[in-house]
Design a protein around this motif. Sequence first.
Motif, PDB file in Angstrom:
ATOM      1  N   ARG A 102       0.822  -1.211   0.000  1.00  0.00           N
ATOM      2  CA  ARG A 102       0.000   0.000   0.000  1.00  0.00           C
ATOM      3  C   ARG A 102       0.856   1.262   0.000  1.00  0.00           C
ATOM      4  NH1 ARG A 102      -2.634   2.204   4.670  1.00  0.00           N
ATOM      5  NH2 ARG A 102      -4.143   3.742   3.994  1.00  0.00           N
ATOM      6  N   PHE A 103       1.928   1.244   0.780  1.00  0.00           N
ATOM      7  CA  PHE A 103       2.835   2.384   0.841  1.00  0.00           C
ATOM      8  C   PHE A 103       4.036   2.085  -0.038  1.00  0.00           C
ATOM      9  CE2 PHE A 103       0.378   2.554   4.751  1.00  0.00           C
ATOM     10  CZ  PHE A 103      -0.025   3.886   4.753  1.00  0.00           C
ATOM     11  N   THR A 104       4.122   2.743  -1.161  1.00  0.00           N
ATOM     12  CA  THR A 104       5.156   2.473  -2.157  1.00  0.00           C
ATOM     13  C   THR A 104       5.785   3.783  -2.620  1.00  0.00           C
ATOM     14  OG1 THR A 104       3.498   2.564  -3.927  1.00  0.00           O
ATOM     15  CG2 THR A 104       3.998   0.386  -2.997  1.00  0.00           C
ATOM     16  N   PRO A 105       7.013   3.729  -3.143  1.00  0.00           N
ATOM     17  CA  PRO A 105       7.672   4.948  -3.632  1.00  0.00           C
ATOM     18  C   PRO A 105       6.975   5.496  -4.873  1.00  0.00           C
ATOM     19  CG  PRO A 105       9.267   3.201  -3.182  1.00  0.00           C
ATOM     20  CD  PRO A 105       7.916   2.568  -3.143  1.00  0.00           C
ATOM     21  N   ARG A 106       7.206   6.750  -5.134  1.00  0.00           N
ATOM     22  CA  ARG A 106       6.662   7.379  -6.344  1.00  0.00           C
ATOM     23  C   ARG A 106       7.359   6.813  -7.576  1.00  0.00           C
ATOM     24  NH1 ARG A 106       8.924  13.530  -6.178  1.00  0.00           N
ATOM     25  NH2 ARG A 106       8.292  13.332  -4.015  1.00  0.00           N
ATOM     26  N   ASP A 107       6.704   6.916  -8.700  1.00  0.00           N
ATOM     27  CA  ASP A 107       7.315   6.523  -9.970  1.00  0.00           C
ATOM     28  C   ASP A 107       8.153   7.686 -10.497  1.00  0.00           C
ATOM     29  OD1 ASP A 107       6.059   4.041  -9.979  1.00  0.00           O
ATOM     30  OD2 ASP A 107       4.250   4.854 -10.904  1.00  0.00           O
ATOM     31  N   GLY A 108       9.443   7.442 -10.701  1.00  0.00           N
ATOM     32  CA  GLY A 108      10.306   8.477 -11.241  1.00  0.00           C
ATOM     33  C   GLY A 108      10.807   9.424 -10.173  1.00  0.00           C
ATOM     34  N   ALA A 109      11.804  10.214 -10.527  1.00  0.00           N
ATOM     35  CA  ALA A 109      12.419  11.151  -9.602  1.00  0.00           C
ATOM     36  C   ALA A 109      11.657  12.463  -9.580  1.00  0.00           C
ATOM     37  CB  ALA A 109      13.880  11.403 -10.008  1.00  0.00           C
ATOM     38  N   ALA A 110      11.759  13.179  -8.459  1.00  0.00           N
ATOM     39  CA  ALA A 110      11.111  14.481  -8.348  1.00  0.00           C
ATOM     40  C   ALA A 110      11.857  15.507  -9.195  1.00  0.00           C
ATOM     41  CB  ALA A 110      11.097  14.921  -6.887  1.00  0.00           C
ATOM     42  N   ASP A 111      11.152  16.528  -9.583  1.00  0.00           N
ATOM     43  CA  ASP A 111      11.755  17.630 -10.339  1.00  0.00           C
ATOM     44  C   ASP A 111      12.472  18.558  -9.356  1.00  0.00           C
ATOM     45  OD1 ASP A 111      12.449  19.783 -11.882  1.00  0.00           O
ATOM     46  OD2 ASP A 111      10.492  20.010 -12.829  1.00  0.00           O
ATOM     47  N   PRO A 112      13.810  18.712  -9.454  1.00  0.00           N
ATOM     48  CA  PRO A 112      14.530  19.580  -8.516  1.00  0.00           C
ATOM     49  C   PRO A 112      13.989  21.004  -8.481  1.00  0.00           C
ATOM     50  CG  PRO A 112      16.056  18.275  -9.839  1.00  0.00           C
ATOM     51  CD  PRO A 112      14.696  18.089 -10.432  1.00  0.00           C
ATOM     52  N   ALA A 113      13.395  21.449  -9.576  1.00  0.00           N
ATOM     53  CA  ALA A 113      12.872  22.814  -9.624  1.00  0.00           C
ATOM     54  C   ALA A 113      11.682  23.012  -8.694  1.00  0.00           C
ATOM     55  CB  ALA A 113      12.468  23.161 -11.058  1.00  0.00           C
ATOM     56  N   ASP A 114      11.081  21.908  -8.253  1.00  0.00           N
ATOM     57  CA  ASP A 114       9.916  22.010  -7.367  1.00  0.00           C
ATOM     58  C   ASP A 114      10.306  22.282  -5.921  1.00  0.00           C
ATOM     59  OD1 ASP A 114       8.254  21.544  -9.505  1.00  0.00           O
ATOM     60  OD2 ASP A 114       8.121  19.384  -9.153  1.00  0.00           O
ATOM     61  N   GLY A 115      11.599  22.282  -5.616  1.00  0.00           N
ATOM     62  CA  GLY A 115      12.043  22.522  -4.250  1.00  0.00           C
ATOM     63  C   GLY A 115      11.964  21.270  -3.393  1.00  0.00           C
ATOM     64  N   LEU A 116      11.947  21.449  -2.065  1.00  0.00           N
ATOM     65  CA  LEU A 116      11.922  20.336  -1.112  1.00  0.00           C
ATOM     66  C   LEU A 116      10.585  20.328  -0.388  1.00  0.00           C
ATOM     67  CD1 LEU A 116      13.629  18.067   0.323  1.00  0.00           C
ATOM     68  CD2 LEU A 116      14.096  19.782   2.093  1.00  0.00           C
ATOM     69  N   SER A 117       9.820  19.261  -0.587  1.00  0.00           N
ATOM     70  CA  SER A 117       8.525  19.107   0.071  1.00  0.00           C
ATOM     71  C   SER A 117       8.681  18.194   1.283  1.00  0.00           C
ATOM     72  CB  SER A 117       7.501  18.519  -0.909  1.00  0.00           C
ATOM     73  OG  SER A 117       6.285  18.244  -0.250  1.00  0.00           O
ATOM     74  N   LEU A 118       8.550  18.771   2.479  1.00  0.00           N
ATOM     75  CA  LEU A 118       8.649  18.009   3.724  1.00  0.00           C
ATOM     76  C   LEU A 118       7.256  17.565   4.163  1.00  0.00           C
ATOM     77  CD1 LEU A 118      11.074  20.342   5.717  1.00  0.00           C
ATOM     78  CD2 LEU A 118      11.683  18.257   4.460  1.00  0.00           C
ATOM     79  N   LEU A 119       7.203  16.422   4.840  1.00  0.00           N
ATOM     80  CA  LEU A 119       5.933  15.886   5.321  1.00  0.00           C
ATOM     81  C   LEU A 119       6.068  15.456   6.767  1.00  0.00           C
ATOM     82  CD1 LEU A 119       3.001  14.844   4.696  1.00  0.00           C
ATOM     83  CD2 LEU A 119       4.072  12.648   4.106  1.00  0.00           C
ATOM     84  N   PHE A 120       5.057  15.776   7.567  1.00  0.00           N
ATOM     85  CA  PHE A 120       4.901  15.250   8.927  1.00  0.00           C
ATOM     86  C   PHE A 120       3.524  14.629   9.018  1.00  0.00           C
ATOM     87  CE2 PHE A 120       2.842  15.664  12.996  1.00  0.00           C
ATOM     88  CZ  PHE A 120       3.746  15.076  13.871  1.00  0.00           C
ATOM     89  N   VAL A 121       3.424  13.467   9.664  1.00  0.00           N
ATOM     90  CA  VAL A 121       2.136  12.805   9.900  1.00  0.00           C
ATOM     91  C   VAL A 121       2.071  12.416  11.370  1.00  0.00           C
ATOM     92  CG1 VAL A 121       0.614  10.890   9.294  1.00  0.00           C
ATOM     93  CG2 VAL A 121       2.095  11.893   7.534  1.00  0.00           C
ATOM     94  N   GLY A 122       1.000  12.786  12.049  1.00  0.00           N
ATOM     95  CA  GLY A 122       0.847  12.389  13.448  1.00  0.00           C
ATOM     96  C   GLY A 122      -0.067  13.336  14.204  1.00  0.00           C
ATOM     97  N   ARG A 123      -0.227  13.070  15.489  1.00  0.00           N
ATOM     98  CA  ARG A 123      -1.027  13.946  16.338  1.00  0.00           C
ATOM     99  C   ARG A 123      -0.307  15.283  16.485  1.00  0.00           C
ATOM    100  NH1 ARG A 123      -4.829  10.626  19.348  1.00  0.00           N
ATOM    101  NH2 ARG A 123      -4.142   8.463  19.432  1.00  0.00           N
ATOM    102  N   VAL A 124      -1.075  16.336  16.476  1.00  0.00           N
ATOM    103  CA  VAL A 124      -0.500  17.676  16.608  1.00  0.00           C
ATOM    104  C   VAL A 124      -0.507  18.027  18.095  1.00  0.00           C
ATOM    105  CG1 VAL A 124      -0.643  20.085  15.881  1.00  0.00           C
ATOM    106  CG2 VAL A 124      -1.261  18.261  14.294  1.00  0.00           C
TER     107      VAL A 124
END
Length: 395
Positions: free
Chosen positions: A191-213
């Motif tokens: 169910r949890f799998t990597p994305r297909d292909g590499a990210a575009d460096p021009a898009d910058g760095l997208s950070l993610l946090f998941v959990g209780r705030v």
Amino acid sequence: MARLLLINYEFPPLGGGAANATDNTARELAALGVEVLVLTSAFAGLPRVERRADGVEIRRIPTLRRRRDRSSVVEMLAFLASSLVMAPWIAARWRADATIAYFGLPCGPAAWVVKALFGAPYVVSLRGGDVPGFQYDGLSLYHRLAGPVIGWLWRRASAVVANSEGLADLARRFAPDQPVAIIPNGVDTQRFTPRDGAADPADGLSLLFVGRVVRQKGLDVLFEALASLPPAGLAGVTLRIVGDGPARPELEAQAQRLGLSERVRFLGWLGRDDLPATYRAADAFVFPSRDEGMPNVVLEAMAAGLPVVATRIAGNRDLVVDGETGLMLDTDDVPALAATIARLAGDAPLRRRLGAGGRRRVVDHFSWRAVAAAYRDLALAGRSAAGRVPSAQGD
């Protein structure tokens, strides 16, 4: 066919990591040929009795639960009281061979009553906040008051299980004579799998946090780290926060004060089907928590091929290999967190290498099928030690 009763006051869509662990373990137990009944809290429009296509039966009992993401001590006590009435009533009609109680409190007392009335042994699955000494806001007084009951329930269990070495050590410090087994959390790598292909460096760095705030998760430190980056380092860096909790208003105000409102998005809780795509859309997972049992979200991020930035606390250390699957730092260390984010932002090959290493690690070492099999074997071993419990059919 063996029958296992699983008791957890939180079960999806309620709760966080422990709820998801219960759900995944229940599903895999059913796939292993075990009859599974889950006893949990009623909520809003959820059905009181649900029989899922995967073979898991869910019984939701009356409680005072008002929010999906968290439960107050009063609401947990309401579940405890309700389960003391409903668990024996259910057990009289659905004779379990053994019970697994997620959290010693509030779920352990009902498991003990089922044992006392019907002879079914129980396993206590420790999740973090139910272990005295676990550092989480508002729990110290609760632990002082509940500690004697917690120890009493552990001593009468056929087994006590922690999901990480660090949590097991904490439990042993509280009860030095109590044996504590370790069964880690798992992750669904289909169910949890990597994305297909590499990210575009021009898009910058997208950070993610998941959990209780909540303060425990260290989001205040993350905001300070982001704000300390020079303009060139912060350019293109964004953060999405999946989850909710009592600290959200304070954190939203902090983001505004630090000038981060355009870079930080609070998404709230997402549906189960939306979460895998959210991981795949990110470039890195950041988890600056101050204390954990074993965080499911870190396993999910690794399965999704994300490099993990995490604090050197017990739960994270069991999962993240520094320099191989992620980068680790001390808790509350704003400069180190800022430097780590800047390093990842400027090194796409490093992100890819760490993400690939994390994916390999979870595929090789963590699966819910293995977790379910370990719980099944431990629970049924307790039944054998206590003597065969008659089933409803009298076999």
